[in-house]
Design an enzyme around this catalytic site. Structure first.
Site, PDB file in Angstrom:
ATOM      1  CG  HIS A 102      -2.064   1.534   1.034  1.00  0.00           C
ATOM      2  ND1 HIS A 102      -1.852   2.413   2.110  1.00  0.00           N
ATOM      3  CD2 HIS A 102      -3.435   1.154   0.732  1.00  0.00           C
ATOM      4  CE1 HIS A 102      -2.804   2.630   1.293  1.00  0.00           C
ATOM      5  NE2 HIS A 102      -3.827   2.191   0.986  1.00  0.00           N
ATOM      6  CD  GLU A 172      -5.719   1.872  -2.616  1.00  0.00           C
ATOM      7  OE1 GLU A 172      -6.388   2.632  -2.496  1.00  0.00           O
ATOM      8  OE2 GLU A 172      -4.453   1.821  -2.491  1.00  0.00           O
TER       9      GLU A 172
HETATM   10  P1  13P Z   1      -9.505   6.728  -0.001  1.00  0.00           P
HETATM   11  O1  13P Z   1     -10.604   5.807  -0.434  1.00  0.00           O
HETATM   12  O2  13P Z   1      -9.839   7.497   1.492  1.00  0.00           O
HETATM   13  O3  13P Z   1      -9.458   7.489  -0.941  1.00  0.00           O
HETATM   14  O4  13P Z   1      -8.176   5.196   0.707  1.00  0.00           O
HETATM   15  C1  13P Z   1      -8.164   4.874  -0.590  1.00  0.00           C
HETATM   16  C2  13P Z   1      -6.763   3.017   0.072  1.00  0.00           C
HETATM   17  O5  13P Z   1      -5.827   4.184   0.642  1.00  0.00           O
HETATM   18  C3  13P Z   1      -7.509   2.633   0.610  1.00  0.00           C
HETATM   19  O6  13P Z   1      -6.670   1.244  -0.012  1.00  0.00           O
END
Ligand code: 13P
Length: 265
Positions: A102, A172
């Site tokens: 992450h 992400e």
């Molecule tokens: P948010 O949905 O708060 O933007 O976070 C995304 C995230 O890091 C999920 O792992």
């Protein structure tokens, strides 16, 4: 838009550093009850702090469909690594999935792509399925480098993708996490196509089934307001959700939207 080939979706609530034993119990009971009425093709996971993993697993209903997931794991099997936990330890208490790489973990521990790949391989070796997070930073996005960054990150996962044990990949964009900003829908679709193509290039002819079996999830400012549009995009097989997953009613709203999308196929 609807994908005629849509077979399943995965939603992962990432609770990061939030919650207590009590609040988690109430959350799981409410989510369990709601999940029971949703499409069988919807997988729901909940990534909790390590200290709550065992409790979260036992708080689930007997026939729960909720997968309790770790937020991270060590790249090492054992050794002098104070504060870390190993994938064998996760497997030992019945945890089946873990987030790996992450962006918050990458920053905090200064992990490069190689360390993330080693962690994912270590998890697979213990029978734990890694959910590997990749994504460009704002500088790369602004410079138009998103696709090349993603191709390079997928290439760094070559052994993980080619391994026998499953994995998931979560896209992400770093700048979309917790910012309330998301890429344009066509940018999300384009990024997922690039990731799928890069996976495809790694998988030879024999492994094509494996290629399409690697679900790609989108994460970064997913909310009940945008989840339907995002999940309907080609190649998007689910969502990894932070802030908007903390309130159980919001998580249930997103799970219901995903279920409705699946049932409309
Ligand atoms: P948010 O949905 O708060 O933007 O976070 C995304 C995230 O890091 C999920 O792992």
């Amino acid at each position: 838009m609807h994908r005629p080939d849509m077979r399943s979706l995965t939603l992962i609530a990432n609770h990061k550093l939030h919650g207590s034993r009590e609040s988690l119990t109430a959350y799981i009971h409410a989510l369990d009850a709601a999940c029971a009425t949703l499409s069988d093709q919807l997988q729901i996971m909940l990534a909790v702090p390590h200290v709550f993993l065992s409790h979260a697993m036992s708080a689930r209903a007997a026939a729960s469909r909720l997968h309790i997931t770790s937020q991270d794991v060590s790249q090492h099997a054992h050794g002098a690594y104070t504060g870390e936990i190993s994938s064998a330890m996760l497997a030992g208490i019945g945890v089946t999935h873990t987030l790996v790489g992450h962006s918050e973990t990458r920053s905090r521990l200064a992990l490069d792509d190689g360390a993330v790949a080693r962690t994912a391989l270590q998890a697979q070796a213990s029978g734990v399925t890694p959910i590997v997070c990749i994504g460009e930073n704002l500088g790369d996005y602004d410079a138009g480098n998103t696709h090349s960054v993603l191709s390079k990150q997928v290439e760094s996962l070559r052994e993980v993708i080619a391994a026998q044990h499953p994995c998931l990949i979560a896209y992400e964009p770093r700048w979309a996490i917790g910012s309330g900003k998301t890429p344009l829908m066509q940018e999300i679709a384009g990024a997922h196509s690039v990731i799928r193509r890069a996976i495809h290039n790694i998988c030879d002819g024999e492994k094509l089934a494996r290629d399409s079996a690697i679900p790609l999830l989108y994460g970064g400012s997913v909310t009940p307001a945008n989840v339907h549009e995002i999940l309907a995009l080609p190649e998007v097989g689910g969502a990894l959700i932070g802030s908007a997953s903390l309130e159980v009613s919001s998580m249930i709203a997103m799970a219901s939207a995903a279920s409705a999308l699946l049932e409309r196929k």
